[in-house]
Write a protein that holds these residues in place. Sequence first.
Motif, mmCIF file in Angstrom:
data_model
loop_
_atom_site.group_PDB
_atom_site.id
_atom_site.type_symbol
_atom_site.label_atom_id
_atom_site.label_comp_id
_atom_site.label_asym_id
_atom_site.label_seq_id
_atom_site.Cartn_x
_atom_site.Cartn_y
_atom_site.Cartn_z
ATOM 1 N N HIS A 203 0.840 -1.143 -0.047
ATOM 2 C CA HIS A 203 0.071 -0.123 0.078
ATOM 3 C C HIS A 203 0.818 1.226 -0.006
ATOM 4 O O HIS A 203 0.701 2.201 0.811
ATOM 5 C CB HIS A 203 -0.953 -0.015 1.341
ATOM 6 N N HIS A 235 -9.639 2.268 0.730
ATOM 7 C CA HIS A 235 -8.884 3.566 0.884
ATOM 8 C C HIS A 235 -9.720 4.817 1.085
ATOM 9 O O HIS A 235 -8.916 5.989 1.543
ATOM 10 C CB HIS A 235 -7.908 3.684 -0.184
ATOM 11 N N HIS A 256 -2.057 2.887 -2.886
ATOM 12 C CA HIS A 256 -3.096 3.584 -2.227
ATOM 13 C C HIS A 256 -2.830 3.159 -0.643
ATOM 14 O O HIS A 256 -2.994 2.066 -0.544
ATOM 15 C CB HIS A 256 -4.204 3.585 -2.724
#
Length: 334
Positions: A203, A235, A256
């Motif tokens: 991420h 997210h 993200h």
Amino acid sequence: MTTDQARSAVVFPGMGPARFTDVGKFMMIDPFVRKRLAAADEALGRSVLDGFRAQGEDFGEFAQVAFFINSVALADRAVETGGLRPDHCVGFSFGQKAATAFSGALPFPEAVRLTYELALCEQRFFQEQYQDLVTLTITRVPEPALTEVLAELTERGEFHEVSGLLDEGMHMITLREPVLESFQRRISAVGGYSLYSMKPPAHCRILTGLRARAEEEVIGEADLTDPELPLVADHDGSLVTTADGLRALLLDTFDHPVRWHPVVDTLRAQGVTTVHVTGPDRLLHRLDVTTRHFDVVALGPEQALRPAARPARATSRPARTASRPARTSSRKEQ
């Protein structure tokens, strides 16, 4: 959007270290898992359990497929024996794969192959790049203290990213492995705890190259359809109702940061009062932000193995933490 009608959601958790010694017995005797295993073995042309047993890696490709199977099978159990009829679906981090299958956006055998092929794709990528990065999960670190510690890394010219916000004071931080121990000491010095670290990282905005490769080699080829249940993005909390939106969501997970609070906010706005966390979860169903706002029903392998197979209802107690240094899980395939 708000509604006065009480609704429920099924939540597929992110993946923690997965070992055959922890879940192998469950997978061999649970009828819902056995049914999904048979379909997965056929899809891959080999035994998932044999591969999982032999591989011995917390995040190997067979560990990932096994975690995916267990999550979907536990949702099957909740539907058949627990009356689960969710209005919304959430896949948090790795849980997106199970959500993709459960929501009807991708047939189960194809979701098995997608999970397996993504694991190998990530393995190839991290053999070439970012071999020195890890993602560390920390807790009980107030925002001002975290800002201070991260500023020290900036002053030293050390790379770092916030890869996730899980609860108040609980974050995922990506940084170079050579500075991991000193960073953990600083976290302890400000009153926080280091839980566990994952290698390779997850991420991160720096992983746009992995996103592009995953799209080209795996996700771009997936024959996704519109999900039958609205999905909540992990997210930003946005609602995902189309195949294109789901494809973007599967790709967003690479670059993200994940954030749980927006998911909670969206579920509440949609009138959700009960969340069923189906999968081997050690975190989401115990977070304060989860138990404070929902009636939480947790169904993991431990609950399924109990004689009555009754899901556990979470309390408002915060997740337990340990003061010992975080253990690094080698994620060679994720």
